[in-house]
Scaffold this active site. Sequence first.
Site, PDB file in Angstrom:
ATOM      1  N   SER A  20      33.860 -14.384  -8.475  1.00 33.51           N
ATOM      2  CA  SER A  20      34.048 -12.961  -8.742  1.00 33.51           C
ATOM      3  C   SER A  20      34.433 -12.236  -7.461  1.00 33.51           C
ATOM      4  O   SER A  20      33.663 -12.219  -6.494  1.00 33.51           O
ATOM      5  CB  SER A  20      32.777 -12.348  -9.319  1.00 33.51           C
ATOM      6  OG  SER A  20      32.909 -10.941  -9.405  1.00 33.51           O
ATOM      7  N   HIS A  43      37.783 -14.148 -10.880  1.00 33.50           N
ATOM      8  CA  HIS A  43      37.227 -13.243 -11.876  1.00 33.50           C
ATOM      9  C   HIS A  43      37.333 -11.818 -11.340  1.00 33.50           C
ATOM     10  O   HIS A  43      36.789 -11.499 -10.275  1.00 33.50           O
ATOM     11  CB  HIS A  43      35.768 -13.608 -12.149  1.00 33.50           C
ATOM     12  CG  HIS A  43      35.162 -12.876 -13.291  1.00 33.50           C
ATOM     13  ND1 HIS A  43      35.358 -13.245 -14.612  1.00 33.50           N
ATOM     14  CD2 HIS A  43      34.344 -11.794 -13.325  1.00 33.50           C
ATOM     15  CE1 HIS A  43      34.688 -12.429 -15.399  1.00 33.50           C
ATOM     16  NE2 HIS A  43      34.073 -11.529 -14.646  1.00 33.50           N
ATOM     17  N   ASP A  45      36.480  -8.014 -12.064  1.00 30.85           N
ATOM     18  CA  ASP A  45      35.702  -7.055 -12.854  1.00 30.85           C
ATOM     19  C   ASP A  45      36.364  -5.687 -12.807  1.00 30.85           C
ATOM     20  O   ASP A  45      36.570  -5.123 -11.734  1.00 30.85           O
ATOM     21  CB  ASP A  45      34.283  -6.946 -12.312  1.00 30.85           C
ATOM     22  CG  ASP A  45      33.443  -8.169 -12.622  1.00 30.85           C
ATOM     23  OD1 ASP A  45      33.431  -8.586 -13.796  1.00 30.85           O
ATOM     24  OD2 ASP A  45      32.812  -8.721 -11.697  1.00 30.85           O
ATOM     25  N   MET A  47      35.837  -1.864 -14.075  1.00 27.82           N
ATOM     26  CA  MET A  47      34.797  -0.965 -14.573  1.00 27.82           C
ATOM     27  C   MET A  47      35.290   0.473 -14.514  1.00 27.82           C
ATOM     28  O   MET A  47      35.944   0.863 -13.554  1.00 27.82           O
ATOM     29  CB  MET A  47      33.524  -1.133 -13.742  1.00 27.82           C
ATOM     30  CG  MET A  47      32.910  -2.521 -13.863  1.00 27.82           C
ATOM     31  SD  MET A  47      31.382  -2.726 -12.913  1.00 27.82           S
ATOM     32  CE  MET A  47      32.038  -3.378 -11.374  1.00 27.82           C
ATOM     33  N   HIS A  76      37.965  -9.196 -16.512  1.00 30.29           N
ATOM     34  CA  HIS A  76      36.840  -8.825 -17.369  1.00 30.29           C
ATOM     35  C   HIS A  76      36.778  -7.303 -17.451  1.00 30.29           C
ATOM     36  O   HIS A  76      36.418  -6.642 -16.479  1.00 30.29           O
ATOM     37  CB  HIS A  76      35.555  -9.413 -16.773  1.00 30.29           C
ATOM     38  CG  HIS A  76      34.313  -9.028 -17.514  1.00 30.29           C
ATOM     39  ND1 HIS A  76      33.056  -9.196 -16.971  1.00 30.29           N
ATOM     40  CD2 HIS A  76      34.117  -8.488 -18.742  1.00 30.29           C
ATOM     41  CE1 HIS A  76      32.149  -8.781 -17.832  1.00 30.29           C
ATOM     42  NE2 HIS A  76      32.773  -8.337 -18.908  1.00 30.29           N
ATOM     43  N   MET A  78      35.175  -4.126 -18.407  1.00 33.81           N
ATOM     44  CA  MET A  78      33.956  -3.409 -18.791  1.00 33.81           C
ATOM     45  C   MET A  78      34.332  -1.935 -18.894  1.00 33.81           C
ATOM     46  O   MET A  78      33.977  -1.105 -18.049  1.00 33.81           O
ATOM     47  CB  MET A  78      32.862  -3.662 -17.753  1.00 33.81           C
ATOM     48  CG  MET A  78      32.358  -5.091 -17.771  1.00 33.81           C
ATOM     49  SD  MET A  78      31.194  -5.459 -16.434  1.00 33.81           S
ATOM     50  CE  MET A  78      32.367  -5.882 -15.126  1.00 33.81           C
ATOM     51  N   MET A 147      27.197 -12.571 -21.336  1.00 27.75           N
ATOM     52  CA  MET A 147      26.692 -11.918 -20.137  1.00 27.75           C
ATOM     53  C   MET A 147      25.233 -12.319 -19.919  1.00 27.75           C
ATOM     54  O   MET A 147      24.407 -12.205 -20.828  1.00 27.75           O
ATOM     55  CB  MET A 147      26.794 -10.400 -20.256  1.00 27.75           C
ATOM     56  CG  MET A 147      28.221  -9.861 -20.258  1.00 27.75           C
ATOM     57  SD  MET A 147      29.082 -10.190 -18.708  1.00 27.75           S
ATOM     58  CE  MET A 147      28.065  -9.302 -17.523  1.00 27.75           C
ATOM     59  N   GLY A 152      27.888  -4.192 -15.080  1.00 27.14           N
ATOM     60  CA  GLY A 152      28.071  -2.988 -14.275  1.00 27.14           C
ATOM     61  C   GLY A 152      27.784  -3.136 -12.803  1.00 27.14           C
ATOM     62  O   GLY A 152      28.318  -2.374 -12.002  1.00 27.14           O
ATOM     63  N   ASP A 185      28.376 -15.205 -17.224  1.00 26.02           N
ATOM     64  CA  ASP A 185      28.616 -14.332 -16.075  1.00 26.02           C
ATOM     65  C   ASP A 185      27.353 -13.548 -15.769  1.00 26.02           C
ATOM     66  O   ASP A 185      26.848 -12.810 -16.617  1.00 26.02           O
ATOM     67  CB  ASP A 185      29.774 -13.383 -16.399  1.00 26.02           C
ATOM     68  CG  ASP A 185      30.061 -12.389 -15.280  1.00 26.02           C
ATOM     69  OD1 ASP A 185      29.492 -12.519 -14.189  1.00 26.02           O
ATOM     70  OD2 ASP A 185      30.886 -11.478 -15.503  1.00 26.02           O
ATOM     71  N   GLY A 186      26.849 -13.722 -14.522  1.00 26.50           N
ATOM     72  CA  GLY A 186      25.709 -12.935 -14.081  1.00 26.50           C
ATOM     73  C   GLY A 186      24.604 -13.799 -13.519  1.00 26.50           C
ATOM     74  O   GLY A 186      23.990 -14.583 -14.233  1.00 26.50           O
ATOM     75  N   GLY A 187      24.368 -13.690 -12.219  1.00 27.41           N
ATOM     76  CA  GLY A 187      23.280 -14.426 -11.608  1.00 27.41           C
ATOM     77  C   GLY A 187      23.505 -15.919 -11.508  1.00 27.41           C
ATOM     78  O   GLY A 187      22.547 -16.686 -11.351  1.00 27.41           O
ATOM     79  N   GLY A 207      29.563 -14.861  -8.050  1.00 24.42           N
ATOM     80  CA  GLY A 207      29.965 -13.890  -7.036  1.00 24.42           C
ATOM     81  C   GLY A 207      29.422 -14.220  -5.669  1.00 24.42           C
ATOM     82  O   GLY A 207      30.058 -14.920  -4.875  1.00 24.42           O
TER      83      GLY A 207
END
Length: 235
Positions: A20, A43, A45, A47, A76, A78, A147, A152, A185-187, A207
Amino acid sequence: MTPRQNVRPRQPAAAQIHPSILAADFARLAEHAETAIGADALHVDVMDNHFVPNLAAGLPLVESLRKATGIPLDCHLMIENPDRWAPQYAEAGASSVTFHAEAAAAPVRLARQIRGLGARAAMALNPGTPIEPYEELLPELDMLLIMSVEPGFGGQPFLDLVLPKIRRARDMISRHGLELWLQVDGGISDTTIERCAEAGADVFVAGSAVYGTADPAEAVAGLRALAERHPSRGL
Protein backbone atom coordinates in the site's frame (compact mmCIF):
# COMPACT_ATOMS: atom_id res chain seq x y z
CA MET A 1 -14.94 4.91 -24.66
CA THR A 2 -12.38 2.52 -26.11
CA PRO A 3 -11.49 -0.37 -23.78
CA ARG A 4 -7.84 -0.87 -22.95
CA GLN A 5 -6.25 -4.24 -23.56
CA ASN A 6 -7.76 -6.72 -21.13
CA VAL A 7 -5.53 -7.06 -18.06
CA ARG A 8 -7.59 -9.54 -16.05
CA PRO A 9 -5.54 -12.69 -15.51
CA ARG A 10 -7.44 -15.32 -13.65
CA GLN A 11 -6.58 -17.15 -10.46
CA PRO A 12 -3.09 -16.22 -9.19
CA ALA A 13 -0.43 -18.91 -9.41
CA ALA A 14 1.03 -17.80 -6.08
CA ALA A 15 0.14 -15.58 -3.16
CA GLN A 16 0.05 -11.97 -4.29
CA ILE A 17 1.49 -9.09 -2.27
CA HIS A 18 0.13 -5.60 -2.95
CA PRO A 19 2.11 -2.98 -0.98
CA SER A 20 0.00 0.00 0.00
CA ILE A 21 1.52 3.30 -1.09
CA LEU A 22 -0.37 4.96 1.77
CA ALA A 23 2.62 3.86 3.87
CA ALA A 24 5.20 5.07 1.33
CA ASP A 25 7.07 8.40 1.29
CA PHE A 26 4.77 10.70 -0.69
CA ALA A 27 7.61 13.14 -1.27
CA ARG A 28 9.39 10.44 -3.31
CA LEU A 29 6.39 8.34 -4.24
CA ALA A 30 7.42 6.94 -7.63
CA GLU A 31 10.93 6.18 -6.39
CA HIS A 32 9.70 4.63 -3.16
CA ALA A 33 7.06 2.57 -4.97
CA GLU A 34 9.76 0.92 -7.07
CA THR A 35 11.67 -0.25 -3.97
CA ALA A 36 9.09 -2.98 -3.38
CA ILE A 37 10.74 -5.25 -5.93
CA GLY A 38 8.68 -8.36 -6.56
CA ALA A 39 5.35 -6.77 -5.65
CA ASP A 40 2.46 -7.99 -7.79
CA ALA A 41 0.72 -4.60 -7.73
CA LEU A 42 0.74 -1.30 -5.89
CA HIS A 43 -2.34 -0.77 -3.74
CA VAL A 44 -3.61 2.80 -4.09
CA ASP A 45 -6.06 3.96 -1.43
CA VAL A 46 -8.42 6.67 -2.66
CA MET A 47 -10.34 8.45 0.11
CA ASP A 48 -12.79 11.33 -0.24
CA ASN A 49 -13.26 12.51 3.39
CA HIS A 50 -16.94 11.55 3.08
CA PHE A 51 -17.23 7.77 2.87
CA VAL A 52 -14.25 7.64 5.23
CA PRO A 53 -12.88 10.43 7.49
CA ASN A 54 -9.69 10.95 5.54
CA LEU A 55 -8.51 12.37 2.23
CA ALA A 56 -5.92 10.66 0.04
CA ALA A 57 -4.89 10.08 -3.58
CA GLY A 58 -7.21 10.64 -6.51
CA LEU A 59 -7.20 10.46 -10.29
CA PRO A 60 -4.20 12.77 -10.86
CA LEU A 61 -1.99 10.62 -8.61
CA VAL A 62 -3.08 7.43 -10.35
CA GLU A 63 -2.39 8.96 -13.75
CA SER A 64 1.06 10.11 -12.59
CA LEU A 65 1.93 6.73 -11.08
CA ARG A 66 0.82 4.96 -14.23
CA LYS A 67 3.37 7.01 -16.20
CA ALA A 68 6.12 6.56 -13.61
CA THR A 69 5.98 2.82 -12.95
CA GLY A 70 5.23 -0.38 -14.79
CA ILE A 71 3.88 -2.07 -11.67
CA PRO A 72 0.11 -2.71 -11.94
CA LEU A 73 -2.07 -0.37 -9.89
CA ASP A 74 -4.73 -1.82 -7.60
CA CYS A 75 -7.03 1.11 -6.81
CA HIS A 76 -9.21 0.85 -3.71
CA LEU A 77 -11.95 3.48 -3.80
CA MET A 78 -13.15 4.40 -0.31
CA ILE A 79 -15.45 7.04 -1.73
CA GLU A 80 -19.08 7.98 -2.11
CA ASN A 81 -20.70 7.57 -5.52
CA PRO A 82 -18.25 5.02 -6.96
CA ASP A 83 -20.78 4.41 -9.75
CA ARG A 84 -19.70 7.76 -11.19
CA TRP A 85 -15.98 7.71 -10.43
CA ALA A 86 -14.77 4.10 -10.58
CA PRO A 87 -14.79 3.77 -14.39
CA GLN A 88 -12.50 6.80 -14.63
CA TYR A 89 -9.85 4.97 -12.61
CA ALA A 90 -9.97 2.09 -15.07
CA GLU A 91 -9.56 4.60 -17.90
CA ALA A 92 -6.64 6.21 -16.03
CA GLY A 93 -4.72 2.95 -16.15
CA ALA A 94 -5.64 1.03 -13.01
CA SER A 95 -5.29 -2.71 -13.46
CA SER A 96 -7.98 -3.33 -10.85
CA VAL A 97 -10.62 -1.04 -9.39
CA THR A 98 -12.31 -1.81 -6.08
CA PHE A 99 -15.56 -0.16 -5.01
CA HIS A 100 -17.32 -0.60 -1.68
CA ALA A 101 -20.54 -2.56 -1.48
CA GLU A 102 -21.74 -0.07 1.11
CA ALA A 103 -21.39 2.82 -1.35
CA ALA A 104 -22.33 1.41 -4.78
CA ALA A 105 -25.86 2.00 -6.03
CA ALA A 106 -25.69 -0.51 -8.90
CA PRO A 107 -22.78 -2.89 -8.21
CA VAL A 108 -23.47 -5.30 -11.08
CA ARG A 109 -23.63 -2.54 -13.66
CA LEU A 110 -20.53 -0.92 -12.18
CA ALA A 111 -18.54 -4.17 -12.20
CA ARG A 112 -19.46 -4.70 -15.85
CA GLN A 113 -18.39 -1.16 -16.73
CA ILE A 114 -15.01 -1.65 -15.06
CA ARG A 115 -14.51 -4.98 -16.81
CA GLY A 116 -15.54 -3.44 -20.11
CA LEU A 117 -12.69 -0.96 -19.73
CA GLY A 118 -10.19 -3.79 -19.36
CA ALA A 119 -9.62 -3.66 -15.59
CA ARG A 120 -10.41 -6.23 -12.93
CA ALA A 121 -13.62 -5.40 -11.08
CA ALA A 122 -13.48 -5.79 -7.31
CA MET A 123 -15.88 -5.19 -4.47
CA ALA A 124 -14.89 -4.45 -0.86
CA LEU A 125 -16.77 -5.27 2.33
CA ASN A 126 -16.19 -3.44 5.62
CA PRO A 127 -15.50 -5.61 8.69
CA GLY A 128 -19.10 -5.38 9.88
CA THR A 129 -20.71 -6.01 6.46
CA PRO A 130 -21.85 -9.63 5.98
CA ILE A 131 -20.95 -11.38 2.77
CA GLU A 132 -24.08 -13.50 2.44
CA PRO A 133 -26.29 -10.83 0.80
CA TYR A 134 -23.72 -10.48 -1.98
CA GLU A 135 -23.24 -14.14 -2.85
CA GLU A 136 -25.18 -13.86 -6.11
CA LEU A 137 -22.96 -10.95 -7.22
CA LEU A 138 -19.70 -12.87 -6.97
CA PRO A 139 -19.74 -14.15 -10.58
CA GLU A 140 -19.69 -10.50 -11.74
CA LEU A 141 -16.40 -9.84 -9.92
CA ASP A 142 -12.73 -10.59 -10.45
CA MET A 143 -11.75 -9.93 -6.84
CA LEU A 144 -13.46 -9.66 -3.47
CA LEU A 145 -11.79 -7.53 -0.78
CA ILE A 146 -12.45 -8.32 2.87
CA MET A 147 -11.44 -5.37 5.04
CA SER A 148 -9.65 -6.50 8.21
CA VAL A 149 -9.69 -2.98 9.71
CA GLU A 150 -12.21 -0.16 9.50
CA PRO A 151 -11.43 1.75 6.28
CA GLY A 152 -9.92 5.22 6.34
CA PHE A 153 -6.60 5.04 8.14
CA GLY A 154 -3.40 3.04 7.85
CA GLY A 155 -1.58 1.42 10.74
CA GLN A 156 -4.65 -0.07 12.46
CA PRO A 157 -4.41 -3.44 14.24
CA PHE A 158 -5.75 -6.53 12.48
CA LEU A 159 -9.29 -7.58 13.43
CA ASP A 160 -9.39 -11.35 13.99
CA LEU A 161 -13.17 -11.28 13.79
CA VAL A 162 -12.93 -11.17 9.97
CA LEU A 163 -11.26 -14.59 9.71
CA PRO A 164 -14.56 -16.51 9.73
CA LYS A 165 -15.85 -14.19 7.00
CA ILE A 166 -12.78 -14.93 4.88
CA ARG A 167 -13.48 -18.65 5.31
CA ARG A 168 -17.13 -18.20 4.34
CA ALA A 169 -16.09 -16.17 1.30
CA ARG A 170 -13.64 -18.88 0.20
CA ASP A 171 -16.34 -21.51 0.65
CA MET A 172 -18.72 -19.50 -1.54
CA ILE A 173 -16.09 -19.03 -4.22
CA SER A 174 -15.29 -22.74 -4.24
CA ARG A 175 -18.95 -23.78 -4.17
CA HIS A 176 -19.71 -21.69 -7.24
CA GLY A 177 -16.52 -22.78 -9.03
CA LEU A 178 -15.36 -19.18 -9.47
CA GLU A 179 -11.88 -18.01 -10.39
CA LEU A 180 -12.16 -15.08 -8.02
CA TRP A 181 -9.26 -13.49 -6.15
CA LEU A 182 -9.84 -13.08 -2.42
CA GLN A 183 -8.01 -10.07 -1.04
CA VAL A 184 -7.55 -8.95 2.56
CA ASP A 185 -6.55 -5.43 3.58
CA GLY A 186 -5.69 -4.07 7.01
CA GLY A 187 -3.09 -4.96 9.60
CA ILE A 188 -1.34 -7.48 7.35
CA SER A 189 2.13 -8.33 8.66
CA ASP A 190 4.38 -11.30 9.30
CA THR A 191 2.26 -12.07 12.37
CA THR A 192 -1.15 -12.02 10.65
CA ILE A 193 -0.69 -13.05 7.01
CA GLU A 194 -0.56 -16.78 7.71
CA ARG A 195 -3.93 -16.71 9.47
CA CYS A 196 -5.47 -14.95 6.48
CA ALA A 197 -3.90 -17.38 4.02
CA GLU A 198 -5.06 -20.36 6.05
CA ALA A 199 -8.59 -18.90 6.04
CA GLY A 200 -8.54 -18.71 2.23
CA ALA A 201 -7.16 -15.34 1.14
CA ASP A 202 -4.70 -15.25 -1.77
CA VAL A 203 -4.06 -11.49 -2.27
CA PHE A 204 -2.64 -9.44 0.60
CA VAL A 205 -2.39 -5.67 1.03
CA ALA A 206 0.50 -4.65 3.28
CA GLY A 207 1.49 -1.09 4.13
CA SER A 208 3.94 -0.52 6.95
CA ALA A 209 4.91 -4.21 6.83
CA VAL A 210 6.57 -3.36 3.50
CA TYR A 211 7.32 0.36 3.38
CA GLY A 212 8.05 0.60 7.09
CA THR A 213 11.01 -1.75 6.75
CA ALA A 214 14.62 -1.15 5.75
CA ASP A 215 14.27 -3.45 2.73
CA PRO A 216 10.80 -3.41 1.10
CA ALA A 217 11.80 -6.03 -1.49
CA GLU A 218 12.87 -8.44 1.25
CA ALA A 219 9.64 -7.73 3.11
CA VAL A 220 7.56 -8.59 0.02
CA ALA A 221 9.41 -11.89 -0.43
CA GLY A 222 9.08 -12.74 3.25
CA LEU A 223 5.35 -12.08 3.35
CA ARG A 224 4.77 -14.16 0.23
CA ALA A 225 6.76 -17.06 1.68
CA LEU A 226 4.64 -17.01 4.84
CA ALA A 227 1.38 -16.95 2.89
CA GLU A 228 2.45 -19.82 0.66
CA ARG A 229 2.85 -22.13 3.63
CA HIS A 230 -0.91 -22.62 3.34
CA PRO A 231 -1.99 -24.36 0.11
CA SER A 232 -5.60 -24.17 1.32
CA ARG A 233 -5.82 -20.66 -0.18
CA GLY A 234 -7.85 -22.13 -3.00
CA LEU A 235 -5.21 -21.79 -5.71
